[in-house]
Design a protein around this motif. Structure first.
Motif, PDB file in Angstrom:
ATOM      1  N   ILE A 160    -107.273  47.864 -39.551  1.00 55.19           N
ATOM      2  CA  ILE A 160    -108.442  47.061 -39.922  1.00 55.19           C
ATOM      3  C   ILE A 160    -109.548  47.950 -40.477  1.00 55.19           C
ATOM      4  N   ALA A 161    -109.743  49.133 -39.894  1.00 50.10           N
ATOM      5  CA  ALA A 161    -110.741  50.061 -40.417  1.00 50.10           C
ATOM      6  C   ALA A 161    -110.367  50.523 -41.826  1.00 50.10           C
ATOM      7  N   VAL A 162    -109.089  50.777 -42.055  1.00 49.40           N
ATOM      8  CA  VAL A 162    -108.630  51.160 -43.395  1.00 49.40           C
ATOM      9  C   VAL A 162    -108.878  50.027 -44.383  1.00 49.40           C
ATOM     10  N   GLU A 163    -108.602  48.787 -43.963  1.00 49.50           N
ATOM     11  CA  GLU A 163    -108.850  47.633 -44.828  1.00 49.50           C
ATOM     12  C   GLU A 163    -110.324  47.521 -45.202  1.00 49.50           C
ATOM     13  N   ARG A 164    -111.209  47.976 -44.342  1.00 52.59           N
ATOM     14  CA  ARG A 164    -112.642  47.928 -44.627  1.00 52.59           C
ATOM     15  C   ARG A 164    -113.097  49.052 -45.551  1.00 52.59           C
ATOM     16  N   ALA A 268    -107.066  38.250 -39.595  1.00 54.41           N
ATOM     17  CA  ALA A 268    -105.839  38.999 -39.354  1.00 54.41           C
ATOM     18  C   ALA A 268    -104.616  38.248 -39.869  1.00 54.41           C
ATOM     19  N   VAL A 269    -104.602  36.938 -39.684  1.00 59.03           N
ATOM     20  CA  VAL A 269    -103.479  36.136 -40.171  1.00 59.03           C
ATOM     21  C   VAL A 269    -103.377  36.231 -41.695  1.00 59.03           C
ATOM     22  N   GLU A 270    -104.514  36.188 -42.365  1.00 58.09           N
ATOM     23  CA  GLU A 270    -104.516  36.316 -43.829  1.00 58.09           C
ATOM     24  C   GLU A 270    -104.000  37.683 -44.262  1.00 58.09           C
ATOM     25  N   LEU A 271    -104.437  38.728 -43.573  1.00 60.40           N
ATOM     26  CA  LEU A 271    -103.951  40.076 -43.895  1.00 60.40           C
ATOM     27  C   LEU A 271    -102.452  40.175 -43.650  1.00 60.40           C
ATOM     28  N   ALA A 273    -100.250  37.755 -43.754  1.00 56.27           N
ATOM     29  CA  ALA A 273     -99.541  36.980 -44.773  1.00 56.27           C
ATOM     30  C   ALA A 273     -99.401  37.768 -46.074  1.00 56.27           C
ATOM     31  N   GLN A 274    -100.345  38.687 -46.310  1.00 52.49           N
ATOM     32  CA  GLN A 274    -100.316  39.527 -47.509  1.00 52.49           C
ATOM     33  C   GLN A 274     -99.562  40.833 -47.279  1.00 52.49           C
ATOM     34  N   GLY A 275     -98.994  40.984 -46.081  1.00 54.52           N
ATOM     35  CA  GLY A 275     -98.257  42.197 -45.764  1.00 54.52           C
ATOM     36  C   GLY A 275     -99.144  43.402 -45.518  1.00 54.52           C
ATOM     37  N   ARG A 276    -100.408  43.169 -45.147  1.00 56.70           N
ATOM     38  CA  ARG A 276    -101.372  44.263 -44.992  1.00 56.70           C
ATOM     39  C   ARG A 276    -101.767  44.523 -43.544  1.00 56.70           C
ATOM     40  N   LEU A 277    -101.141  43.822 -42.604  1.00 58.05           N
ATOM     41  CA  LEU A 277    -101.392  44.070 -41.191  1.00 58.05           C
ATOM     42  C   LEU A 277    -100.113  43.810 -40.416  1.00 58.05           C
ATOM     43  N   ARG A 278     -99.670  44.829 -39.695  1.00 60.19           N
ATOM     44  CA  ARG A 278     -98.483  44.665 -38.871  1.00 60.19           C
ATOM     45  C   ARG A 278     -98.814  44.989 -37.425  1.00 60.19           C
ATOM     46  N   ILE A 279     -97.976  44.502 -36.540  1.00 58.94           N
ATOM     47  CA  ILE A 279     -98.154  44.717 -35.106  1.00 58.94           C
ATOM     48  C   ILE A 279     -96.978  45.572 -34.625  1.00 58.94           C
ATOM     49  N   PRO A 280     -97.144  46.890 -34.600  1.00 60.53           N
ATOM     50  CA  PRO A 280     -96.042  47.746 -34.153  1.00 60.53           C
ATOM     51  C   PRO A 280     -95.672  47.469 -32.698  1.00 60.53           C
ATOM     52  N   LEU A 281     -94.387  47.526 -32.413  1.00 62.53           N
ATOM     53  CA  LEU A 281     -93.887  47.246 -31.075  1.00 62.53           C
ATOM     54  C   LEU A 281     -93.311  48.516 -30.458  1.00 62.53           C
ATOM     55  N   ALA A 282     -93.778  48.832 -29.245  1.00 60.68           N
ATOM     56  CA  ALA A 282     -93.250  49.972 -28.515  1.00 60.68           C
ATOM     57  C   ALA A 282     -91.955  49.622 -27.799  1.00 60.68           C
ATOM     58  N   GLY A 283     -91.798  48.348 -27.472  1.00 61.30           N
ATOM     59  CA  GLY A 283     -90.602  47.914 -26.773  1.00 61.30           C
ATOM     60  C   GLY A 283     -90.600  46.412 -26.581  1.00 61.30           C
ATOM     61  N   THR A 284     -89.411  45.844 -26.518  1.00 65.30           N
ATOM     62  CA  THR A 284     -89.239  44.413 -26.270  1.00 65.30           C
ATOM     63  C   THR A 284     -88.241  44.249 -25.130  1.00 65.30           C
TER      64      THR A 284
END
Length: 310
Positions: A160-164, A268-271, A273-284
């Motif tokens: 998000i900081a990078v997006e700004r 965040a949802v808009e970002l 949808a544009q492929g500009r924000l992901r939620i990295p997962l450490a484990g599932t």
């Protein structure tokens, strides 16, 4: 229905899965059939007893603040969602998201670019990132240090900081440095020598510091040059150093709390949808392996969020 709870402070082994009646949506709430929920470091600390003086528990405690799933009940006064919609969000103060059904007080439509387990871990990280970055007034041209940048909140704060338009320096273990570069940050290690390492990366100075890890406030204040330019979400000794501890709540024994930045969720949802924000997962993990999920969080080395599949 299945739900996770604990009846005493202690290690992850105090967690158990119990059979309880399903909850129902009240006014201004929705209920979802949970597809995935998350485990947060803050809740792991609460379960251990480390925060008992700040957020004392009333046992038994149902676990889980965040979940994603399909709406199956809509409370009175709710008009922006329908049964069958896929959403993600957070519960009220009663928690209970680590269960087959959960009542949400805050929700947003799930973007198609996120899996259920990614969406399950998004709300808290997004809300916290907007809350802190806005308090620090981070904008284009700023240089921001994110301490603990590879964790669940740190990974989102960096993006998000990078997006700004900010230049972002992120601390993490060396094996996570390429990962931080992929998010747009300049990586460095934490620990002794941090002040000098950051100054070499940002010779013109750092405008703001977002502490997601705790334990290094003297160095972070030295880097920022002013404790008012540092906000922590992880260090309970913040006041000792003149630093603001940001907690999205009505208040704790440490202070009045900050207004939750839920306005960041549709952004965040808009970002996403544009492929500009992901939620990295450490484990599932399957819900039945809740103990293993908490144990991973306790290591302090989880890269991204930890999710439970239901």
């Amino acid at each position: 229905m299945r739900a996770v709870q604990y009846a005493e402070y202690g290690p992850s082994s105090v967690l158990s899965i119990v059979d309880v009646p399903p909850p129902h949506a009240g006014r201004g709430q929705i209920r979802i059939a949970v597809r995935a929920s998350s485990v947060s470091p803050g809740e792991v600390k609460q379960r251990s007893g480390a925060m008992r003086e700040v957020l004392p528990a009333v046992f038994p405690v149902r676990t889980g603040y965040e979940a994603a799933g399909v709406v199956d009940e809509v409370g009175e006064g709710v008009s922006d969602v329908n049964v069958g919609d896929g959403v993600f969000g957070t519960t009220s103060s009663e928690r209970g998201a680590n269960a087959d059904h959960a009542v949400l007080a805050v929700w947003t439509p799930r973007p198609a670019t996120w899996t259920w387990e990614e969406a399950a871990g998004a709300t808290g990280a997004v809300e916290t990132s907007f809350r802190v970055l806005d308090r620090l007034a981070v904008t284009r041209g700023d240089t921001v240090l994110v301490q603990g940048a590879a964790g669940g909140t740190g990974t989102v704060a960096v993006q998000i900081a990078v997006e700004r338009g900010a230049t972002v320096i992120g601390t993490a273990s060396e094996h996570n440095h390429d990962f931080l570069r992929s998010l747009g940050a300049k990586p460095t290690t934490y620990g002794p020598g941090l002040v000098e390492r950051v100054r070499s990366l940002a010779p013109s100075g750092v405008n703001a510091v977002f502490d997601c890890a705790g334990g290094a406030l003297p160095d972070l204040v030295a880097i920022a040059g002013d404790p008012a330019r540092v906000v922590t979400v992880a260090d309970l000794d913040a006041a000792t150093h003149g630093v603001h501890l940001s907690i999205a709540s009505a208040g704790t024994t440490l202070g009045p709390g900050d207004p939750p930045a839920v306005y960041g969720l549709p952004i965040a949802v808009e970002l996403a949808a544009q492929g500009r924000l992901r939620i990295p997962l450490a484990g599932t993990f399957p819900l039945a392996e809740i103990v293993a999920a908490h144990t991973l969080s306790e290591t302090g080395h989880a890269r991204g969020k930890i999710s439970l599949l239901h």
